[in-house]
Design a protein around this motif. Sequence first.
Motif, short mmCIF file in Angstrom:
data_model
loop_
_atom_site.label_atom_id
_atom_site.label_comp_id
_atom_site.label_asym_id
_atom_site.label_seq_id
_atom_site.Cartn_x
_atom_site.Cartn_y
_atom_site.Cartn_z
N ILE A 25 0.83 -1.21 0.00
CA ILE A 25 0.00 0.00 0.00
C ILE A 25 0.87 1.26 0.00
CG2 ILE A 25 -1.69 1.33 1.31
CD1 ILE A 25 -2.77 -1.38 2.36
N ALA A 26 1.85 1.29 0.91
CA ALA A 26 2.70 2.49 1.04
C ALA A 26 3.56 2.73 -0.19
CB ALA A 26 3.59 2.35 2.27
N MET A 27 3.99 1.65 -0.85
CA MET A 27 4.83 1.79 -2.04
C MET A 27 4.01 1.70 -3.32
SD MET A 27 8.15 -0.48 -0.87
CE MET A 27 9.26 0.33 -2.04
N GLY A 28 2.69 1.78 -3.17
CA GLY A 28 1.81 1.74 -4.32
C GLY A 28 1.59 3.13 -4.89
N TRP A 29 0.35 3.61 -4.81
CA TRP A 29 0.02 4.91 -5.40
C TRP A 29 0.80 6.07 -4.80
CZ3 TRP A 29 -1.76 4.57 -9.90
CH2 TRP A 29 -2.68 3.57 -10.25
N PRO A 30 1.06 6.11 -3.49
CA PRO A 30 1.84 7.26 -2.96
C PRO A 30 3.21 7.40 -3.62
CG PRO A 30 0.76 6.09 -1.17
CD PRO A 30 0.58 5.24 -2.39
N LEU A 31 3.93 6.26 -3.75
CA LEU A 31 5.24 6.32 -4.37
C LEU A 31 5.13 6.57 -5.87
CD1 LEU A 31 8.14 6.04 -3.38
CD2 LEU A 31 8.06 3.62 -4.00
N TYR A 32 4.10 5.99 -6.48
CA TYR A 32 3.87 6.19 -7.91
C TYR A 32 3.56 7.65 -8.21
CZ TYR A 32 2.06 5.12 -12.58
OH TYR A 32 1.85 5.05 -13.93
N ALA A 33 2.84 8.31 -7.29
CA ALA A 33 2.49 9.72 -7.48
C ALA A 33 3.74 10.59 -7.51
CB ALA A 33 1.55 10.18 -6.36
N LEU A 34 4.74 10.25 -6.70
CA LEU A 34 5.98 11.02 -6.70
C LEU A 34 6.69 10.89 -8.05
CD1 LEU A 34 7.42 10.17 -3.15
CD2 LEU A 34 6.28 12.27 -3.90
N ALA A 35 6.68 9.70 -8.61
CA ALA A 35 7.30 9.49 -9.92
C ALA A 35 6.53 10.25 -11.01
CB ALA A 35 7.35 8.00 -10.26
N LEU A 36 5.20 10.31 -10.84
CA LEU A 36 4.39 11.03 -11.83
C LEU A 36 4.69 12.52 -11.83
CD1 LEU A 36 0.86 9.37 -11.62
CD2 LEU A 36 2.59 9.15 -13.41
N LEU A 37 5.13 13.05 -10.70
CA LEU A 37 5.53 14.45 -10.66
C LEU A 37 6.72 14.69 -11.60
CD1 LEU A 37 5.29 15.28 -6.84
CD2 LEU A 37 3.71 15.94 -8.65
N VAL A 38 7.63 13.72 -11.65
CA VAL A 38 8.77 13.83 -12.56
C VAL A 38 8.29 13.73 -14.01
CG1 VAL A 38 11.04 12.90 -13.14
CG2 VAL A 38 10.19 12.74 -10.79
N VAL A 39 7.30 12.87 -14.25
CA VAL A 39 6.74 12.74 -15.59
C VAL A 39 6.09 14.07 -16.02
CG1 VAL A 39 5.04 11.56 -17.03
CG2 VAL A 39 6.36 10.27 -15.35
N VAL A 40 5.33 14.66 -15.13
CA VAL A 40 4.69 15.95 -15.43
C VAL A 40 5.74 17.01 -15.75
CG1 VAL A 40 3.34 17.85 -14.44
CG2 VAL A 40 2.62 15.48 -14.08
N TRP A 41 6.83 17.03 -14.98
CA TRP A 41 7.92 17.97 -15.25
C TRP A 41 8.48 17.75 -16.65
CZ3 TRP A 41 12.96 16.16 -16.12
CH2 TRP A 41 13.91 17.16 -16.34
N ALA A 42 8.71 16.49 -17.02
CA ALA A 42 9.27 16.18 -18.33
C ALA A 42 8.31 16.58 -19.45
CB ALA A 42 9.58 14.68 -18.42
N VAL A 43 7.02 16.34 -19.25
CA VAL A 43 6.02 16.69 -20.26
C VAL A 43 5.98 18.20 -20.48
CG1 VAL A 43 3.55 16.76 -20.75
CG2 VAL A 43 4.59 14.65 -19.89
N ARG A 44 5.91 18.95 -19.40
CA ARG A 44 5.84 20.41 -19.52
C ARG A 44 7.11 20.97 -20.14
NH1 ARG A 44 3.04 22.18 -13.73
NH2 ARG A 44 0.95 21.37 -14.22
N ARG A 45 8.24 20.40 -19.76
CA ARG A 45 9.52 20.85 -20.31
C ARG A 45 9.57 20.59 -21.81
NH1 ARG A 45 14.61 18.29 -20.97
NH2 ARG A 45 16.41 19.69 -20.66
N SER A 46 9.15 19.41 -22.21
CA SER A 46 9.16 19.04 -23.62
C SER A 46 8.16 19.90 -24.41
CB SER A 46 8.81 17.57 -23.79
OG SER A 46 8.73 17.22 -25.15
N ASP A 47 6.95 20.06 -23.88
CA ASP A 47 5.94 20.86 -24.58
C ASP A 47 6.41 22.29 -24.79
OD1 ASP A 47 4.32 18.68 -24.69
OD2 ASP A 47 2.96 19.32 -23.09
N LYS A 48 7.06 22.85 -23.78
CA LYS A 48 7.55 24.22 -23.87
C LYS A 48 8.63 24.34 -24.96
CE LYS A 48 9.48 27.95 -21.03
NZ LYS A 48 9.95 28.31 -19.65
#
Length: 238
Positions: A184-207
């Motif tokens: 549970i602890a290493m499920g969605w909570p940890l996955y959400a942190l990785a998704l923050l990096v994905v969002v950063w990469a997407v915005r950086r690329s789009d820009k």
Amino acid sequence: MTEPAGTDEQSDKKAEPTLLEQMGGISGLIYSSVPVVVFVLVNSFFGLQAAIWGSLGSAVAIAVLRLVRKEPLQPAISGFFGVAIAAFIAYRTGSAKGFFLFGIWASLVYGGVFLASVLVRWPLAGVIWNVVNGTGTAWHKDKPSRYGYDIATLALALVFGARFVVQRWLYNADYTGWLAFAKIAMGWPLYALALLVVVWAVRRSDKRLKAIEEERAAEEENTEAALRLKYSRTPNEA
């Protein structure tokens, strides 16, 4: 009174579901933990067979609840199949910790695939995002964009790798209760942190891609203007 142009387009963009909504929202993240908690608790008091049926029953109950509340069913359906596979393995192994075995090895496979995608220079974070959004492969031709997606993909690979290492150790040590906590602890909570990096990469690329496109459009406009000026001159001016 007429609506201003672009209102419909803005409404469509607002109506587009977010990533969290596609995963089932906050309730979906909570629901995904219920069968695991039920399995561990029922196993502690009533044994493995009751725990297996209890986890399956809770997964079915969640699907029915989502149906009644008219919530997205896809997360519940995929969750049910995940619980069914885990329960089947627990039944076949005759051990409660077998309930977590599928997830442990799935983490290793996912982590390996994400890592391999970086090595072959097609990071999955970029591939998946741009395929889902239908934005083509322009990101792959831009090295800084690709490097950003490399980092995002490695973040996801790290999450899966950490899950495998920690949960495999708990599995070997027969810590079934801690296995449930780690899942549970290493499920969605940890996955959400990785998704923050994905969002950063997407915005950086789009820009970057937007800036490149604007620069290209400006160059084409300047070229067209120069050609019009050239051919608009009279023979005497030439």
